[in-house]
Design a protein around this motif. Structure first.
Motif, PDB file in Angstrom:
ATOM      1  N   THR A  81       0.854  -1.182   0.000  1.00  0.00           N
ATOM      2  CA  THR A  81       0.000   0.000   0.000  1.00  0.00           C
ATOM      3  C   THR A  81       0.894   1.237   0.000  1.00  0.00           C
ATOM      4  O   THR A  81       1.640   1.470   0.957  1.00  0.00           O
ATOM      5  CB  THR A  81      -0.917   0.009   1.236  1.00  0.00           C
ATOM      6  N   LEU A  82       0.832   2.001  -1.062  1.00  0.00           N
ATOM      7  CA  LEU A  82       1.726   3.149  -1.251  1.00  0.00           C
ATOM      8  C   LEU A  82       0.947   4.314  -1.828  1.00  0.00           C
ATOM      9  O   LEU A  82       0.042   4.135  -2.640  1.00  0.00           O
ATOM     10  CB  LEU A  82       2.865   2.764  -2.206  1.00  0.00           C
ATOM     11  N   SER A  83       1.311   5.545  -1.408  1.00  0.00           N
ATOM     12  CA  SER A  83       0.682   6.734  -1.987  1.00  0.00           C
ATOM     13  C   SER A  83       1.677   7.875  -2.031  1.00  0.00           C
ATOM     14  O   SER A  83       2.693   7.884  -1.324  1.00  0.00           O
ATOM     15  CB  SER A  83      -0.565   7.146  -1.198  1.00  0.00           C
ATOM     16  N   GLY A  84       1.376   8.852  -2.895  1.00  0.00           N
ATOM     17  CA  GLY A  84       2.226  10.026  -3.036  1.00  0.00           C
ATOM     18  C   GLY A  84       1.927  10.750  -4.333  1.00  0.00           C
ATOM     19  O   GLY A  84       1.002  10.379  -5.082  1.00  0.00           O
ATOM     20  N   LYS A  85       2.683  11.803  -4.620  1.00  0.00           N
ATOM     21  CA  LYS A  85       2.534  12.521  -5.886  1.00  0.00           C
ATOM     22  C   LYS A  85       2.692  11.540  -7.032  1.00  0.00           C
ATOM     23  O   LYS A  85       3.589  10.695  -7.035  1.00  0.00           O
ATOM     24  CB  LYS A  85       3.584  13.627  -6.005  1.00  0.00           C
ATOM     25  N   ALA A  86       1.806  11.671  -8.009  1.00  0.00           N
ATOM     26  CA  ALA A  86       1.760  10.683  -9.088  1.00  0.00           C
ATOM     27  C   ALA A  86       3.101  10.512  -9.787  1.00  0.00           C
ATOM     28  O   ALA A  86       3.541   9.388 -10.029  1.00  0.00           O
ATOM     29  CB  ALA A  86       0.678  11.078 -10.101  1.00  0.00           C
ATOM     30  N   ASP A  87       3.769  11.616 -10.118  1.00  0.00           N
ATOM     31  CA  ASP A  87       5.007  11.495 -10.893  1.00  0.00           C
ATOM     32  C   ASP A  87       6.149  10.898 -10.085  1.00  0.00           C
ATOM     33  O   ASP A  87       7.161  10.468 -10.649  1.00  0.00           O
ATOM     34  CB  ASP A  87       5.410  12.847 -11.480  1.00  0.00           C
ATOM     35  N   LEU A  88       5.999  10.819  -8.761  1.00  0.00           N
ATOM     36  CA  LEU A  88       7.011  10.193  -7.921  1.00  0.00           C
ATOM     37  C   LEU A  88       6.749   8.702  -7.740  1.00  0.00           C
ATOM     38  O   LEU A  88       7.590   7.864  -8.072  1.00  0.00           O
ATOM     39  CB  LEU A  88       7.052  10.873  -6.545  1.00  0.00           C
ATOM     40  N   PHE A 148       7.813   3.614  -9.103  1.00  0.00           N
ATOM     41  CA  PHE A 148       7.937   2.297  -8.484  1.00  0.00           C
ATOM     42  C   PHE A 148       7.235   1.214  -9.296  1.00  0.00           C
ATOM     43  O   PHE A 148       7.497   0.028  -9.100  1.00  0.00           O
ATOM     44  CB  PHE A 148       7.376   2.335  -7.060  1.00  0.00           C
ATOM     45  N   GLU A 149       6.335   1.605 -10.205  1.00  0.00           N
ATOM     46  CA  GLU A 149       5.633   0.621 -11.028  1.00  0.00           C
ATOM     47  C   GLU A 149       6.599  -0.164 -11.921  1.00  0.00           C
ATOM     48  O   GLU A 149       6.308  -1.298 -12.303  1.00  0.00           O
ATOM     49  CB  GLU A 149       4.586   1.312 -11.908  1.00  0.00           C
ATOM     50  N   LYS A 150       7.714   0.428 -12.264  1.00  0.00           N
ATOM     51  CA  LYS A 150       8.655  -0.193 -13.196  1.00  0.00           C
ATOM     52  C   LYS A 150       9.532  -1.253 -12.539  1.00  0.00           C
ATOM     53  O   LYS A 150      10.261  -1.967 -13.222  1.00  0.00           O
ATOM     54  CB  LYS A 150       9.542   0.882 -13.818  1.00  0.00           C
ATOM     55  N   LEU A 151       9.470  -1.373 -11.229  1.00  0.00           N
ATOM     56  CA  LEU A 151      10.325  -2.312 -10.522  1.00  0.00           C
ATOM     57  C   LEU A 151       9.662  -3.688 -10.475  1.00  0.00           C
ATOM     58  O   LEU A 151       8.573  -3.841  -9.920  1.00  0.00           O
ATOM     59  CB  LEU A 151      10.604  -1.812  -9.103  1.00  0.00           C
ATOM     60  N   PRO A 152      10.294  -4.701 -11.042  1.00  0.00           N
ATOM     61  CA  PRO A 152       9.657  -6.017 -11.173  1.00  0.00           C
ATOM     62  C   PRO A 152       9.439  -6.743  -9.862  1.00  0.00           C
ATOM     63  O   PRO A 152       8.572  -7.617  -9.770  1.00  0.00           O
ATOM     64  CB  PRO A 152      10.634  -6.793 -12.071  1.00  0.00           C
ATOM     65  N   ASN A 153      10.196  -6.414  -8.829  1.00  0.00           N
ATOM     66  CA  ASN A 153      10.114  -7.154  -7.575  1.00  0.00           C
ATOM     67  C   ASN A 153       9.213  -6.510  -6.531  1.00  0.00           C
ATOM     68  O   ASN A 153       9.161  -6.981  -5.388  1.00  0.00           O
ATOM     69  CB  ASN A 153      11.514  -7.337  -6.986  1.00  0.00           C
ATOM     70  N   LEU A 154       8.512  -5.442  -6.903  1.00  0.00           N
ATOM     71  CA  LEU A 154       7.631  -4.756  -5.959  1.00  0.00           C
ATOM     72  C   LEU A 154       6.184  -4.928  -6.402  1.00  0.00           C
ATOM     73  O   LEU A 154       5.779  -4.426  -7.457  1.00  0.00           O
ATOM     74  CB  LEU A 154       7.979  -3.265  -5.882  1.00  0.00           C
ATOM     75  N   ALA A 155       5.400  -5.627  -5.598  1.00  0.00           N
ATOM     76  CA  ALA A 155       3.988  -5.869  -5.923  1.00  0.00           C
ATOM     77  C   ALA A 155       3.138  -4.786  -5.276  1.00  0.00           C
ATOM     78  O   ALA A 155       2.911  -4.785  -4.060  1.00  0.00           O
ATOM     79  CB  ALA A 155       3.556  -7.248  -5.434  1.00  0.00           C
TER      80      ALA A 155
END
Length: 261
Positions: free
Chosen positions: A90-97, A101-108
């Protein structure tokens, strides 16, 4: 270098976060309310040449991330911290930041939701004949009854606890209107109140009393009172119709906020 933050870092942390106080209202509010050694809260900072460049806050099982420069932070190292959490993260923050993290393959990450982030810093005149009430703990059950009757609200057992905690810790307040029978028919709340700002949440009106401008009146009154004490009032929205109402109260779009839940 990324390390856990402590009270010794507080002055530098706040100087960094106050560069963007409205976006950072959750992190600022949680630090002011719960500090650095709460059993349910931790903070990490990334340092370059002794200066803080990014902050990650863990509040219970949720994370909030902030960095001033979206192109210069160690996303993989921060992801490694979050990976120890139960997936999905569960993660939140400014969209461009946080979208980096979406590009990291090991983070669901959890399910993505993008909303508008809006801010108000100017009071508006208001004419209201109704009696505006400020909620106490004794009013919580009636507030939850109203929220439970509205399809857009997902009330749970924790709803009451969160309202109670906000009132007790003075990190939130709720204003409401009643009908002649004493039923609560419209509410608006704040959350994450800190020394600089507050977040508007819980805007709702009973279906039998809509299109009378009640929520707008309540919100204007609440915003005016908050701005007597703080610099900014903020909110999230993803409904264009609601956005028009908020802009009439004085809110302006500041960007996008992304949540993964």
């Amino acid at each position: 270098m990324i390390r856990e933050l402590t009270e010794k870092d507080h002055a530098n942390v706040m100087k960094f976060l106050l560069q963007d106080p409205s976006i950072n209202l959750f992190i600022i509010g949680d630090i002011e309310a719960f500090g650095y050694h709460s059993p349910f809260q931790k903070l990490w900072g990334e340092f370059h040449d002794g200066d803080i460049k990014a902050v990650l806050l863990k509040y219970f099982e949720s994370y909030i991330f902030y960095c001033k420069d979206k192109n210069h932070f160690d996303s993989e190292a921060f992801a490694a911290i979050m990976q120890s959490n139960t997936n999905p993260v569960t993660l939140s923050g400014k969209a461009d930041l946080v979208e980096k993290f979406e590009k990291l393959p090991n983070l669901a990450l959890g399910k993505k939701r993008v909303t508008y982030f809006a801010q108000c810093e100017t009071k508006r005149e208001i004419q209201i004949t109704e009696t505006i009430n400020k909620a106490t703990i004794a009013d919580i059950d009636r507030i939850v009854v109203l929220q439970h009757s509205i399809d857009e609200f997902n009330t749970t057992v924790e709803t009451k606890n969160m309202l109670k905690k906000a009132i007790e810790s003075k990190t939130g307040r709720t204003y409401f209107l009643e009908n002649n029978q004493g039923d609560i028919i419209s509410t608006v709340s704040t959350t994450a109140e800190n020394s600089q700002s507050a977040m508007i949440v819980g805007v709702c009106t009973h279906k039998d009393y809509r299109n009378q401008g009640l929520a707008s009146k309540l919100m204007t009154a609440l915003v005016n009172d908050v701005l007597d004490e703080k610099q900014y009032v903020c909110l999230f929205y993803d409904n264009p119709a609601a956005g028009k109402i908020y802009k009439n109260v004085g809110f302006m779009d500041m960007g996008l906020w992304t949540m993964y839940r």
